[in-house]
Motif scaffolding. Structure first.
Motif, PDB file in Angstrom:
ATOM      1  N   UNK A  67      60.607  90.582  18.802  1.00 38.94           N
ATOM      2  CA  UNK A  67      60.228  91.985  18.653  1.00 38.94           C
ATOM      3  C   UNK A  67      60.205  92.679  20.012  1.00 38.94           C
ATOM      4  N   UNK A  68      59.889  91.924  21.058  1.00 39.60           N
ATOM      5  CA  UNK A  68      59.812  92.495  22.399  1.00 39.60           C
ATOM      6  C   UNK A  68      61.166  92.509  23.117  1.00 39.60           C
ATOM      7  N   UNK A  69      62.225  92.079  22.428  1.00 42.59           N
ATOM      8  CA  UNK A  69      63.535  92.016  23.038  1.00 42.59           C
ATOM      9  C   UNK A  69      63.890  90.606  23.475  1.00 42.59           C
ATOM     10  N   UNK A  70      65.185  90.302  23.435  1.00 45.41           N
ATOM     11  CA  UNK A  70      65.638  88.975  23.832  1.00 45.41           C
ATOM     12  C   UNK A  70      65.488  87.959  22.709  1.00 45.41           C
ATOM     13  N   UNK A  71      65.892  86.714  22.967  1.00 41.85           N
ATOM     14  CA  UNK A  71      65.846  85.683  21.926  1.00 41.85           C
ATOM     15  C   UNK A  71      64.413  85.318  21.545  1.00 41.85           C
ATOM     16  N   UNK A  72      64.263  84.852  20.297  1.00 40.84           N
ATOM     17  CA  UNK A  72      62.944  84.467  19.783  1.00 40.84           C
ATOM     18  C   UNK A  72      62.688  82.975  19.954  1.00 40.84           C
ATOM     19  N   UNK A  73      63.498  82.301  20.755  1.00 38.99           N
ATOM     20  CA  UNK A  73      63.354  80.859  20.968  1.00 38.99           C
ATOM     21  C   UNK A  73      63.327  80.544  22.461  1.00 38.99           C
ATOM     22  N   UNK A  74      62.496  79.567  22.833  1.00 42.44           N
ATOM     23  CA  UNK A  74      62.453  79.061  24.206  1.00 42.44           C
ATOM     24  C   UNK A  74      62.567  77.536  24.174  1.00 42.44           C
ATOM     25  N   UNK A  75      63.354  76.995  25.071  1.00 45.73           N
ATOM     26  CA  UNK A  75      63.593  75.553  25.109  1.00 45.73           C
ATOM     27  C   UNK A  75      62.599  74.884  26.057  1.00 45.73           C
ATOM     28  N   UNK A  76      62.097  73.720  25.660  1.00 43.20           N
ATOM     29  CA  UNK A  76      61.164  72.954  26.493  1.00 43.20           C
ATOM     30  C   UNK A  76      61.900  71.808  27.154  1.00 43.20           C
ATOM     31  N   UNK A  77      61.193  71.087  28.034  1.00 44.83           N
ATOM     32  CA  UNK A  77      61.847  70.102  28.904  1.00 44.83           C
ATOM     33  C   UNK A  77      62.571  68.997  28.146  1.00 44.83           C
ATOM     34  N   UNK A  78      62.059  68.580  26.984  1.00 41.33           N
ATOM     35  CA  UNK A  78      62.695  67.484  26.261  1.00 41.33           C
ATOM     36  C   UNK A  78      63.838  67.957  25.365  1.00 41.33           C
ATOM     37  N   UNK A  79      64.162  69.245  25.401  1.00 33.24           N
ATOM     38  CA  UNK A  79      65.324  69.756  24.691  1.00 33.24           C
ATOM     39  C   UNK A  79      65.039  70.481  23.400  1.00 33.24           C
ATOM     40  N   UNK A  90      71.930  75.251  22.079  1.00 35.52           N
ATOM     41  CA  UNK A  90      71.859  76.578  21.468  1.00 35.52           C
ATOM     42  C   UNK A  90      70.588  76.706  20.638  1.00 35.52           C
ATOM     43  N   UNK A  91      70.025  77.916  20.540  1.00 35.52           N
ATOM     44  CA  UNK A  91      68.800  78.092  19.744  1.00 35.52           C
ATOM     45  C   UNK A  91      69.034  77.713  18.285  1.00 35.52           C
ATOM     46  N   UNK A  92      67.966  77.378  17.571  1.00 33.38           N
ATOM     47  CA  UNK A  92      68.109  76.990  16.160  1.00 33.38           C
ATOM     48  C   UNK A  92      68.676  78.084  15.265  1.00 33.38           C
ATOM     49  N   UNK A  93      68.487  79.340  15.611  1.00 42.56           N
ATOM     50  CA  UNK A  93      69.100  80.438  14.856  1.00 42.56           C
ATOM     51  C   UNK A  93      69.220  81.652  15.764  1.00 42.56           C
ATOM     52  N   UNK A  94      69.592  82.781  15.197  1.00 45.26           N
ATOM     53  CA  UNK A  94      69.901  83.968  16.008  1.00 45.26           C
ATOM     54  C   UNK A  94      68.758  84.969  16.075  1.00 45.26           C
ATOM     55  N   UNK A  95      67.571  84.580  15.685  1.00 42.93           N
ATOM     56  CA  UNK A  95      66.480  85.553  15.616  1.00 42.93           C
ATOM     57  C   UNK A  95      66.165  86.148  16.979  1.00 42.93           C
TER      58      UNK A  95
END
Length: 553
Positions: free
Chosen positions: A163-175, A155-160
């Motif tokens: 501004x362009x829509x959708x979650x403000x976090x992206x996960x990379x290959x190492x997690x 799960x993302x670190x928080x709920x932010x």
């Protein structure tokens, strides 16, 4: 309407303590990809800017601000920067920039460049190094990498939200996850890291050494995030970059002020009144004024003014508050009606439905504007704005009365907002359509090949600069007259005195020896005696028509 002669501007490089050029300047924003294309590829470039500097000198502006031209994958029209010290080949070369700068200075036009310190492109060398490095490494510490929540960090670190829509976090290959307040290709820097501070001081000096006169700072209020990155539950539907909500953990944090004190000291090393202007969307004028205290920024965009409805009482309040708050900290108020992120004011002022900043308008948007009403109000609003003390910003094409382009086919849209909201928000493409210079040329003179990265509507032919330059009643002629009269009468350095007795729908004030009346209502009102210096619409007899502004001597 007689066309004014051009008056000389203050020499470039002249120091004038207390009366610096940026306190009263009229500054013209250039969105390079849509200004003028010299190569025929359908994208505007720096040589295209150079080719039209005489047009800008004739308009009478004091400075130009260029949106980003840096090396970039162009996922967000250059606001995703891969190299802050080079020019994207789309726009030319460093030699082209130096020539443009020299030619602008030769015409006494100062040059402000855009700087994007909140985030870089994911193609930036630093971010590529971060992806190749391990969690907890110095390379990752330049960006906002965090472990996720959940049993396996899924799960993302928080709920932010972006501004362009959708979650403000992206996960990379190492997690791990990285923060991007905008597009996933725009990772946020971690400004708690001294290395980030050092790098941007280097970038500032790179461009100052080349001779630029200042920087417009993108997302100036977004660099510092609240410790712990707490969840955020906005009190409004979207926080409009911070302009509609209080206490957002990623907007307007106290730590940003020390960053700009550092930058202020860097600019002070150079001659010539170099300037910093903040793009800071904040909920009140008083909060925005904190960005322009004596040792920080020199200007901040007055977005409170930009978003004010076409309403006399609301306009009087924001003007009064601005002229109280900004001078109280030693700064000029700035005034702005349009830019590359908002619906052009020749359409926005005639909308009849809510239109949050950044959403844009398209063929299915409610409250469609009536073009004739929008243009009339836009001309009146500009005549009001240019009479106010302080500095004014213009957005390319508004001097032609260009409206928002509403009927863009879905398949040509390029704003990340359109894609990240699955078409729910039209985004900002409608205010970014390339300019018309010549009514009977390919692409209306924008490009010699007829190519245009966004299609231009057929009505651009009637709004082309060559057509308006021949018409003494055109919007272009109005702008030239207003800017020349503003300079000749020193209105930018003047003092506003409200005048009573003109009714609830009229803004009436005196600035120096000029009396200004703006009829915001829908019926004509009596016009006092006096010589008409300039009017946004023809004024005959003893009445001021609706949606009209007049300057009287």
């Amino acid at each position: 309407m007689a066309l004014p002669s051009t008056t000389p501007l203050a020499p470039i490089g002249e120091n004038r303590p207390g009366s610096e050029w940026w306190r009263t300047a009229v500054i013209y924003q250039i969105y390079p990809r849509s200004f003028a294309d010299s190569t025929g590829d359908g994208i505007g470039d720096l040589p295209g800017v150079t080719a039209h500097l005489d047009d800008l000198r004739d308009l009478g502006v004091d400075a130009i601000w260029l949106s980003p031209f840096y090396t970039s994958p162009q996922n967000d029209a250059g606001y995703d920067v891969a190299d802050y010290c080079d020019i994207d080949p789309l726009f030319g070369t460093l030699a082209d920039f130096d020539e443009m700068l020299a030619q602008a200075h030769a015409r006494s036009i100062r040059v402000i460049v855009d700087l994007v310190p909140n985030h870089s492109s994911d193609q930036h060398e630093w971010f590529q190094q971060a992806l190749a490095a391990a969690p907890g490494s110095p390379e990752r510490a330049r960006y906002m990498f965090r472990d996720g929540k959940g049993r396996h960090g899924e799960l993302p670190p928080n709920n932010w939200e972006s501004v362009f829509g959708g979650p403000a976090w992206t996960r990379v290959a190492d997690g791990q996850w990285y923060l991007h307040l905008f597009d996933t290709s725009q990772p946020d820097f971690d400004w708690a890291n001294p290395e980030v501070h050092e790098e941007f001081r280097r970038i500032l000096r790179f461009w100052l050494d080349r001779g630029v006169d200042g920087f417009r700072v993108d997302v100036a209020h977004g660099l510092v995030k609240t410790d712990g990155l707490p969840d955020h539950f906005p009190s409004v539907d979207g926080d409009s970059m911070g302009g509609d909500d209080e206490d957002v953990p990623y907007w307007g944090q106290e730590g940003v002020h020390e960053i700009y004190r550092e930058w202020n000291r860097v600019l002070a090393e150079y001659d010539g009144d170099r300037a910093l202007c903040a793009e800071a969307w904040l909920p009140t004028v008083d909060k925005t004024a904190l960005w322009v205290r004596e040792d920080e920024m020199h200007q901040a965009f007055n977005f409170s003014y930009l978003v004010t409805d076409w309403d006399a009482a609301a306009l009087r309040e924001v003007i009064s508050e601005s002229l109280r708050a900004y001078p109280a900290v030693g700064a000029p108020s700035t005034w702005v009606l349009s830019n590359h992120d908002v619906v052009r004011h020749a359409s926005r002022l005639a909308l009849t439905a809510e239109n949050p900043q950044g959403h844009g308008i398209g063929p299915d948007s409610p409250g469609q504007p009536i073009p004739e009403v929008g243009l009339r109000r836009a001309r009146a609003a500009t005549a009001l704005m240019l009479a106010l003390p302080g500095s004014a910003y213009l957005y390319q094409g508004e001097e032609l009365g260009l409206p928002e382009v509403i009927h863009l086919p879905d398949e040509v849209r390029q704003d990340p907002t359109w894609f990240r909201t699955d078409g729910e928000r039209y985004g900002r493409d409608g205010c970014r359509v390339p300019l018309p210079w010549s009514s009977d040329a390919p692409a209306y003179g924008f490009s010699p090949s007829g190519e245009s990265w966004l299609p231009q509507p057929a009505e651009w032919a009637t709004l082309a600069r060559d057509v308006e330059a021949r018409d003494p009643e055109s919007t272009l002629s109005l702008y030239r007259t207003l800017i020349a009269a503003r300079r000749d009468r020193g209105l930018g350095a003047g003092t506003l005195e409200w005048l009573p007795g003109y009714g609830d729908d009229v803004l009436a004030f005196r600035n120096g020896n000029v009396t200004v009346l703006a009829n915001i209502g829908d019926t004509a009102v009596p016009l006092p005696a006096g010589d008409v210096l300039v009017a946004s619409e023809p004024v005959t007899g003893a009445e001021l028509p609706a949606d009209t502004t007049v300057w009287l001597r």
